[in-house]
Write a protein that holds these residues in place. Structure first.
Motif, short mmCIF file in Angstrom:
data_model
loop_
_atom_site.label_atom_id
_atom_site.label_comp_id
_atom_site.label_asym_id
_atom_site.label_seq_id
_atom_site.Cartn_x
_atom_site.Cartn_y
_atom_site.Cartn_z
N ILE A 19 1.07 -1.37 -0.17
CA ILE A 19 0.24 -0.26 0.27
C ILE A 19 0.73 0.99 -0.26
CG2 ILE A 19 -1.64 1.97 1.49
CD1 ILE A 19 -2.49 -1.92 2.59
N ALA A 20 2.10 1.25 0.67
CA ALA A 20 2.94 2.92 0.59
C ALA A 20 3.79 2.79 -0.63
CB ALA A 20 4.04 2.15 1.87
N LEU A 21 3.63 1.28 -1.10
CA LEU A 21 4.17 1.65 -2.59
C LEU A 21 3.63 1.99 -3.71
CD1 LEU A 21 6.67 0.51 -3.29
CD2 LEU A 21 6.31 -0.96 -4.34
N VAL A 22 2.30 1.65 -3.36
CA VAL A 22 1.05 2.02 -4.57
C VAL A 22 0.25 3.90 -3.96
CG1 VAL A 22 0.83 0.51 -5.12
CG2 VAL A 22 -0.79 0.91 -3.74
N ARG A 23 1.12 4.20 -2.70
CA ARG A 23 -0.02 5.37 -2.27
C ARG A 23 0.32 6.03 -3.34
NH1 ARG A 23 -2.82 5.98 1.65
NH2 ARG A 23 -2.01 4.28 3.04
N GLY A 24 -0.65 7.65 -4.45
CA GLY A 24 -0.02 8.49 -4.67
C GLY A 24 0.90 7.78 -6.00
N ALA A 25 0.55 6.83 -6.44
CA ALA A 25 0.80 5.81 -7.87
C ALA A 25 0.49 6.19 -8.84
CB ALA A 25 2.26 4.93 -7.16
N ARG A 26 0.72 6.31 -10.34
CA ARG A 26 -0.09 5.45 -11.62
C ARG A 26 -0.04 3.94 -11.40
NH1 ARG A 26 -2.49 7.45 -15.90
NH2 ARG A 26 -2.25 5.68 -17.92
N ASP A 257 7.54 -13.74 -8.49
CA ASP A 257 8.03 -14.16 -7.37
C ASP A 257 9.55 -13.80 -7.34
OD1 ASP A 257 5.58 -15.07 -7.07
OD2 ASP A 257 5.85 -16.39 -6.01
N SER A 258 10.08 -13.72 -8.25
CA SER A 258 12.02 -13.21 -7.98
C SER A 258 11.47 -11.51 -8.64
CB SER A 258 12.40 -13.77 -8.90
OG SER A 258 12.48 -14.36 -10.61
N ARG A 259 10.60 -11.11 -9.45
CA ARG A 259 10.63 -9.67 -9.95
C ARG A 259 10.22 -8.50 -8.86
NH1 ARG A 259 10.22 -13.77 -14.07
NH2 ARG A 259 11.20 -13.58 -16.15
N ALA A 260 8.88 -9.38 -8.13
CA ALA A 260 8.78 -8.39 -7.23
C ALA A 260 8.85 -7.84 -5.68
CB ALA A 260 7.59 -9.70 -6.86
N ALA A 261 9.30 -6.79 -5.94
CA ALA A 261 9.11 -5.93 -5.15
C ALA A 261 8.20 -6.53 -3.96
CB ALA A 261 8.79 -4.50 -5.36
N VAL A 262 7.44 -6.56 -4.10
CA VAL A 262 6.79 -7.42 -2.44
C VAL A 262 5.37 -8.34 -3.53
CG1 VAL A 262 4.32 -6.72 -0.90
CG2 VAL A 262 6.38 -4.74 -1.63
N LYS A 263 5.37 -9.39 -2.45
CA LYS A 263 4.73 -10.64 -3.32
C LYS A 263 4.19 -10.73 -2.40
CE LYS A 263 3.15 -13.87 -4.26
NZ LYS A 263 3.87 -15.22 -4.51
N ILE A 264 2.72 -10.59 -2.12
CA ILE A 264 1.56 -10.76 -1.15
C ILE A 264 0.69 -12.26 -1.82
CG2 ILE A 264 -0.44 -10.14 -0.07
CD1 ILE A 264 0.77 -7.55 -0.76
N ASP A 265 1.01 -13.87 -0.25
CA ASP A 265 0.59 -15.09 -1.11
C ASP A 265 -0.89 -14.85 -0.46
OD1 ASP A 265 0.06 -17.53 -0.94
OD2 ASP A 265 2.40 -18.28 -0.72
N ALA A 266 -1.53 -14.27 -0.19
CA ALA A 266 -2.93 -14.37 0.00
C ALA A 266 -4.05 -13.87 -1.42
CB ALA A 266 -2.64 -12.80 0.83
#
Length: 290
Positions: A19-26, A257-266
């Motif tokens: 959420i912090a990563l996408v906040r304010g982003a396109r 997964d190896s390219r992800a800055a954040v991976k959420i297993d949910a």
């Protein structure tokens, strides 16, 4: 010792980080089958999914028997698709688009649920089952019109009982050769659902639209996709080359997964709702009755 407050989980921490990563982003969003499982549409590759033998375009074009068998099974599938409703994940993405957080959705799904949920900028990589196209003249039809015609042309066949699920996830059709399948009313050509079959390529203009959405965004969010299909992994690579942060939300391992800055297993639905609540106002979806 406090017993009424649950400690944050590792997943909660990953969601907060995303959420912090996408906040304010396109944000460009790429979705797969896991977004639609809560609408009752099975996942092709998730844990517990049945093994399927997909129809290839080569088989479909080469054999009238194969086309009859496909249309019989597809008719059953269309009933399930037609009854499916957008779930909380679809609605959350539509809300995030309205709020200006999401620039658009690229979907590998063919169920049309993003559009029905209210998303306006949707790139359907693999087409949509609610459309039918003539392979000879290009005429398009609404899928329900073809479904009605299929019933009219086969009054002696109870398609609800003649089509039976098989153990491998495919279908069995009683006396498939007795079936009559609709032809194009313009030129008499072969009709096909307007989706990309196995053995076909995503249309160039469609992929270009998806790529343009990724390259004009700040973050790529992947939801409910194992990224096994090449079109999805190509978009991941575009984001990586442009050094865009990638967030992956999926139950289980994905090729990204190896390219992800954040991976959420949910699950996709609950995670996307958490995003929408955090970015547009806590509990916002609850006011929509979902």
């Amino acid at each position: 010792m406090d017993i009424g407050i649950e400690a944050p989980t590792a997943t909660d921490a990953m969601i907060d980080e995303a959420i912090a990563l996408v906040r304010g982003a396109r944000v460009a969003v790429l979705t797969g089958a896991g977004v639609s499982t809560d609408s009752g549409i099975p996942d092709y590759r998730g844990e517990g999914a049945p093994v399927r033998t997909p129809m290839t375009v080569q088989t479909f074009l080469a054999s009238e028997h194969a086309r009859k068998r496909y249309w019989a099974g597809s008719h059953l599938g269309w009933r399930n698709f037609g009854a499916a409703q957008p779930n909380r994940g679809h609605l959350a993405l539509a809300q995030l688009e309205r709020a200006g957080n999401v620039a658009g959705v690229i979907t590998q799904n063919v169920d049309g649920l993003h559009r029905r949920a209210g998303s306006r900028h949707v790139v359907e990589l693999h087409g949509s089952m609610d459309r039918v196209v003539c392979l000879q003249c290009g005429q398009h039809y609404a899928r329900q019109a073809i479904a009605d015609e299929l019933e009219t042309l086969n009054p002696s066949i109870d398609l609800s009982t003649a089509i039976r699920p098989a153990p491998d996830g495919d279908v069995e059709v009683d006396d498939v050769d007795a079936m009559v399948i609709p032809a194009c009313t313009v030129c008499g050509g072969v009709l096909k659902p307007d989706v990309v079959f196995f053995g076909e390529f995503v249309p160039i203009t469609t992929f270009q639209a998806a790529a343009a959405l990724v390259t004009s965004s700040d973050v790529l969010l992947v939801a409910g996709s194992s990224l096994v299909v090449n079109s999805g992994i190509r978009l991941i690579e575009q984001a990586r080359r442009r050094k865009l942060p990638i967030v992956v939300v999926n139950r289980g391992v994905t090729r990204g997964d190896s390219r992800a800055a954040v991976k959420i297993d949910a699950g996709a639905s609950e995670t996307l709702v958490a995003f929408a609540d955090a970015l547009t106002g806590t509990g916002a979806l609850a006011h929509r009755g979902v």
